[in-house]
Design an enzyme around this catalytic site. Structure first.
Site, mmCIF file in Angstrom:
data_model
loop_
_atom_site.group_PDB
_atom_site.id
_atom_site.type_symbol
_atom_site.label_atom_id
_atom_site.label_comp_id
_atom_site.label_asym_id
_atom_site.label_seq_id
_atom_site.Cartn_x
_atom_site.Cartn_y
_atom_site.Cartn_z
ATOM 1 N N PRO A 10 80.015 18.364 80.705
ATOM 2 C CG PRO A 10 78.866 16.763 79.487
ATOM 3 C CD PRO A 10 78.670 17.798 80.564
ATOM 4 C CG ASN A 11 83.382 16.367 76.463
ATOM 5 O OD1 ASN A 11 84.299 15.613 76.783
ATOM 6 N ND2 ASN A 11 82.204 15.928 76.076
ATOM 7 N NE ARG A 18 84.052 19.937 73.156
ATOM 8 C CZ ARG A 18 82.831 20.082 73.663
ATOM 9 N NH1 ARG A 18 82.636 20.890 74.694
ATOM 10 N NH2 ARG A 18 81.819 19.435 73.158
ATOM 11 C CE1 TYR A 23 81.169 24.120 71.737
ATOM 12 C CE2 TYR A 23 82.804 22.493 71.047
ATOM 13 C CZ TYR A 23 81.493 22.841 71.298
ATOM 14 O OH TYR A 23 80.484 21.929 71.109
ATOM 15 C CG ASN A 74 78.010 25.385 78.495
ATOM 16 O OD1 ASN A 74 77.359 24.470 77.994
ATOM 17 N ND2 ASN A 74 78.999 25.999 77.860
ATOM 18 C CB ALA A 77 76.657 16.575 75.040
ATOM 19 C CD GLU A 98 69.656 25.869 77.155
ATOM 20 O OE1 GLU A 98 68.438 26.034 77.367
ATOM 21 O OE2 GLU A 98 70.106 25.197 76.214
ATOM 22 C CG HIS A 100 74.512 26.213 74.870
ATOM 23 N ND1 HIS A 100 74.812 24.985 75.393
ATOM 24 C CD2 HIS A 100 73.183 26.383 75.061
ATOM 25 C CE1 HIS A 100 73.719 24.418 75.861
ATOM 26 N NE2 HIS A 100 72.712 25.252 75.675
ATOM 27 C CG LEU A 101 81.511 28.545 75.254
ATOM 28 C CD1 LEU A 101 81.792 27.134 75.729
ATOM 29 C CD2 LEU A 101 82.769 29.368 75.298
ATOM 30 C CB SER A 102 78.700 26.734 69.722
ATOM 31 O OG SER A 102 77.927 25.720 70.354
ATOM 32 N NE ARG A 107 78.077 23.224 67.046
ATOM 33 C CZ ARG A 107 78.686 22.647 68.081
ATOM 34 N NH1 ARG A 107 78.491 23.097 69.309
ATOM 35 N NH2 ARG A 107 79.494 21.622 67.875
ATOM 36 N NE ARG A 111 76.584 20.014 68.303
ATOM 37 C CZ ARG A 111 77.323 19.242 69.103
ATOM 38 N NH1 ARG A 111 77.150 19.277 70.398
ATOM 39 N NH2 ARG A 111 78.255 18.450 68.596
HETATM 40 C C1 DQA Z 1 77.936 23.571 74.194
HETATM 41 C C2 DQA Z 1 77.053 23.129 73.031
HETATM 42 C C3 DQA Z 1 76.677 21.664 73.164
HETATM 43 O O1 DQA Z 1 75.885 21.256 72.064
HETATM 44 C C4 DQA Z 1 77.937 20.806 73.190
HETATM 45 O O2 DQA Z 1 77.595 19.445 73.390
HETATM 46 C C5 DQA Z 1 78.931 21.258 74.203
HETATM 47 C C6 DQA Z 1 79.175 22.695 74.333
HETATM 48 C C7 DQA Z 1 78.442 25.028 73.999
HETATM 49 O O3 DQA Z 1 78.868 25.629 74.982
HETATM 50 O O4 DQA Z 1 78.419 25.546 72.879
HETATM 51 O O5 DQA Z 1 79.569 20.464 74.857
HETATM 52 O O6 DQA Z 1 77.190 23.535 75.384
#
Ligand code: DQA
Length: 149
Positions: A10-11, A18, A23, A74, A77, A98, A100-102, A107, A111
């Protein structure tokens, strides 16, 4: 031919606009294009998907069995909330990285916990869009190590 699925939750369709401070400014279509170029140079097949819906992500993981050699996920959330995604990964017996960009560990506290991590072969986070390329290298190396791919 080795085939990988990159699955985005999502997102992540909003990348580029965003929270660019968190990100980056690279859009998801740009990331996909870079991944496809890399897949070509590695001589592997790549499918790249994004969904905002937990059930669709679960359907994609279930359908990956017997079709793909590995999944780069990825989960956005859902990483921090979805036991159903974790169960799907545990059920298909495919290697999952797994991604994640961040750097989720640097954080907010919520998370720091990942439901995905215990069923993944490893986690890559904190390298922005470059993490996709790193994950592909890591998965290809993993498959070469364990499966003779
Ligand atoms: C994320 C990190 C997650 O905590 C966050 O909810 C995202 C993006 C990342 O790619 O850093 O939607 O997965």
């Amino acid at each position: 031919m080795t085939s990988l699925l990159i699955l985005n939750g999502p997102n992540l369709n909003l990348l580029g606009t965003r929270q660019p401070d968190v990100y980056g400014v690279t859009t998801l279509p740009q990331i996909e294009a870079d991944c496809q170029v890399k897949a070509k140079s590695l001589g592997i097949k790549l499918e790249f998907l994004q969904s905002n819906h937990e059930g669709t992500l679960i359907d994609s993981i279930q359908a990956a069995r017997g079709v793909f050699d590995g999944i780069i996920l990825n989960a956005g959330a859902y990483t921090h909330s979805s036991i159903a995604l974790r169960d799907a990964i545990a059920s298909v017996e495919l290697p999952v990285i797994e991604l994640h960009l961040s750097n989720i560990h640097a954080r907010e506290d919520f998370r720091h916990h990942s439901h995905i991590a215990p069923v993944a072969i490893g986690q890559i986070c904190g390298f922005g869009a470059h993490g996709y390329s790193l994950s592909m290298d890591a998965m290809v190396a993993h498959l070469a190590r364990v499966g003779g791919k």
